[in-house]
Scaffold this motif. Structure first.
Motif, PDB file in Angstrom:
ATOM      1  N   MET A 182      13.678   1.570  -4.935  1.00 63.72           N
ATOM      2  CA  MET A 182      13.253   1.700  -3.542  1.00 63.72           C
ATOM      3  C   MET A 182      12.015   0.852  -3.267  1.00 63.72           C
ATOM      4  SD  MET A 182      11.888   5.042  -1.480  1.00 63.72           S
ATOM      5  CE  MET A 182      10.355   4.987  -2.422  1.00 63.72           C
ATOM      6  N   ASP A 183      11.030   0.900  -4.165  1.00 63.74           N
ATOM      7  CA  ASP A 183       9.797   0.146  -3.938  1.00 63.74           C
ATOM      8  C   ASP A 183      10.049  -1.355  -3.941  1.00 63.74           C
ATOM      9  OD1 ASP A 183       8.182   2.365  -3.648  1.00 63.74           O
ATOM     10  OD2 ASP A 183       7.809   2.542  -5.787  1.00 63.74           O
ATOM     11  N   ALA A 184      10.883  -1.809  -4.883  1.00 60.76           N
ATOM     12  CA  ALA A 184      11.166  -3.244  -4.949  1.00 60.76           C
ATOM     13  C   ALA A 184      11.941  -3.715  -3.722  1.00 60.76           C
ATOM     14  CB  ALA A 184      11.943  -3.555  -6.227  1.00 60.76           C
ATOM     15  N   SER A 219       0.823  -1.206   0.000  1.00 63.38           N
ATOM     16  CA  SER A 219       0.000   0.000   0.000  1.00 63.38           C
ATOM     17  C   SER A 219       0.859   1.259   0.000  1.00 63.38           C
ATOM     18  CB  SER A 219      -0.931  -0.008   1.212  1.00 63.38           C
ATOM     19  OG  SER A 219      -1.786  -1.136   1.193  1.00 63.38           O
ATOM     20  N   VAL A 220       1.970   1.217   0.738  1.00 67.40           N
ATOM     21  CA  VAL A 220       2.899   2.355   0.741  1.00 67.40           C
ATOM     22  C   VAL A 220       3.461   2.578  -0.655  1.00 67.40           C
ATOM     23  CG1 VAL A 220       5.128   3.167   1.601  1.00 67.40           C
ATOM     24  CG2 VAL A 220       3.478   2.132   3.184  1.00 67.40           C
ATOM     25  N   ALA A 221       3.874   1.491  -1.309  1.00 63.92           N
ATOM     26  CA  ALA A 221       4.402   1.609  -2.672  1.00 63.92           C
ATOM     27  C   ALA A 221       3.338   2.082  -3.644  1.00 63.92           C
ATOM     28  CB  ALA A 221       4.970   0.262  -3.119  1.00 63.92           C
ATOM     29  N   ALA A 222       2.089   1.713  -3.377  1.00 59.40           N
ATOM     30  CA  ALA A 222       0.998   2.108  -4.276  1.00 59.40           C
ATOM     31  C   ALA A 222       0.744   3.606  -4.258  1.00 59.40           C
ATOM     32  CB  ALA A 222      -0.283   1.365  -3.890  1.00 59.40           C
ATOM     33  N   GLY A 223       1.335   4.311  -3.305  1.00 61.64           N
ATOM     34  CA  GLY A 223       1.222   5.770  -3.314  1.00 61.64           C
ATOM     35  C   GLY A 223       1.736   6.379  -4.596  1.00 61.64           C
TER      36      GLY A 223
END
Length: 335
Positions: free
Chosen positions: A215-217, A68-72
């Motif tokens: 960063m997201d990965a 969810s954080v990455a989905a930002g």
């Protein structure tokens, strides 16, 4: 939470791109970024998102919260289109749909459960991770361009992932006194500060796309694995495949969207005046006309923005020589 992180990504990347590139692994970059009101507003949204994510980690598994954080980033892309008039092709609209579907699958698969507490070995592991990330960041800051963005962005993701691991059991502490005395709190703060510094350095290296994707990965995958193995993260029976598909779909969509969620402020000027190429001016042989021709060339230069006389270098040299030999005074032009 997703909206808060989306706004934070947008504002902080814009501020980092407008700040002079920092060449060392030093917290001075954060102080310089703090001079930008845009960055401070973005940091406020990030803190709000962090608090909401921290509360969510009390009962929700890390694979859902981190995804969810990455989905930002999807919110970042949408805001860029609506507010900053970014261009979002149809393929990226499909990625937004995939992102929404992935998050929905994770919500359906995640089973709320309290976290297990990390023992002494977990604290040592987080401390060693902090030291290793900081040491690698000290050397990775010497890289430039896309390699530097990928390396520093990956390290930032590892720092934020470790912070998420520390936050999961810390969120279950009910006493304020126990919360303030818990070593996990200070490991959480240290990992967050190091991650924020690394992210700022990564965004300055020329590729926000590579920085955010890395960063997201690096931030989502390790935290999800540690949560499932050590922190009592749960999946509803029979929905393991849904969790796997949702997590992979979210990660693919986020990495795909990073290309279009970076600040599009490096576009070349669309309407650049091109000066027509004029034939070389012929230098008259009679000295009496030379001063008038040179003055005309200087006048044309001033009218064209000061880009130099129209005479080619060879003729200009002859003109200067003839001008010096005749003793004529060049007329003054006003630009």
């Amino acid at each position: 939470m997703i909206v808060a992180y989306g706004v934070a990504n947008l504002l902080q990347s814009v501020a980092a791109a407008r700040t002079t590139v920092h060449q060392s692994f030093h917290p001075g970059l954060l102080l310089r970024l703090a001079c930008h009101p845009t960055y401070l507003v973005g940091l406020t949204f990030q803190v709000a998102g962090f608090v909401l994510a921290f509360l969510a980690r009390r009962d929700l598994p890390l694979f859902l919260v981190q995804a969810s954080v990455a989905a930002g980033l999807g919110v970042t892309a949408v805001l860029g289109v609506l507010v900053l008039k970014w261009r979002l092709p149809r393929a990226e609209v499909a990625l937004l749909g995939l992102l929404f579907g992935g998050i929905t699958a994770l919500v359906l698969a995640a089973r709320p459960a309290p976290s297990k507490q990390l023992g002494a070995a977990g604290l040592v592991g987080l401390t060693v991770t902090l030291a290793a990330v900081a040491l690698l960041g000290f050397f990775a800051v010497r890289l430039h361009g896309a390699p530097g963005s990928v390396a520093l962005g990956s390290l930032a993701g590892l720092a934020f992932s470790a912070a998420a691991v520390a936050a999961r059991p810390l969120a279950s502490v009910h006493s304020t006194e126990a919360f303030l005395r818990d070593p996990l709190l200070y490991l959480l703060i240290a990992h967050s500060v190091v991650g924020q510094l690394l992210l700022g350095l990564a965004m300055q290296r020329g590729s926000t796309t590579a920085a955010v994707a890395a960063m997201d990965a690096a931030g989502a995958v390790p935290a999800a694995i540690v949560g499932l193995l050590l922190l009592n993260d749960k999946i509803w029976p029979g929905r393991e495949w849904l969790a796997a598909v949702g997590f992979l779909g979210t990660l693919v969509a986020v990495i795909g969207l990073t290309r279009y969620a970076e600040p599009q402020h490096h576009r070349p000027a669309a309407d650049r005046r091109v000066r027509p190429v004029l034939p070389a001016a012929r230098v008259p042989s009679h000295p009496s006309h030379l001063g008038v021709e040179v003055a005309a060339g200087a006048s044309s230069s001033a009218a064209g923005g000061g880009r130099g006389p129209l005479l080619p270098p060879r003729h200009a040299a002859h003109a200067s020589a003839a001008h010096a030999s005749t003793g004529l005074r060049r007329p003054t032009t006003r630009s």
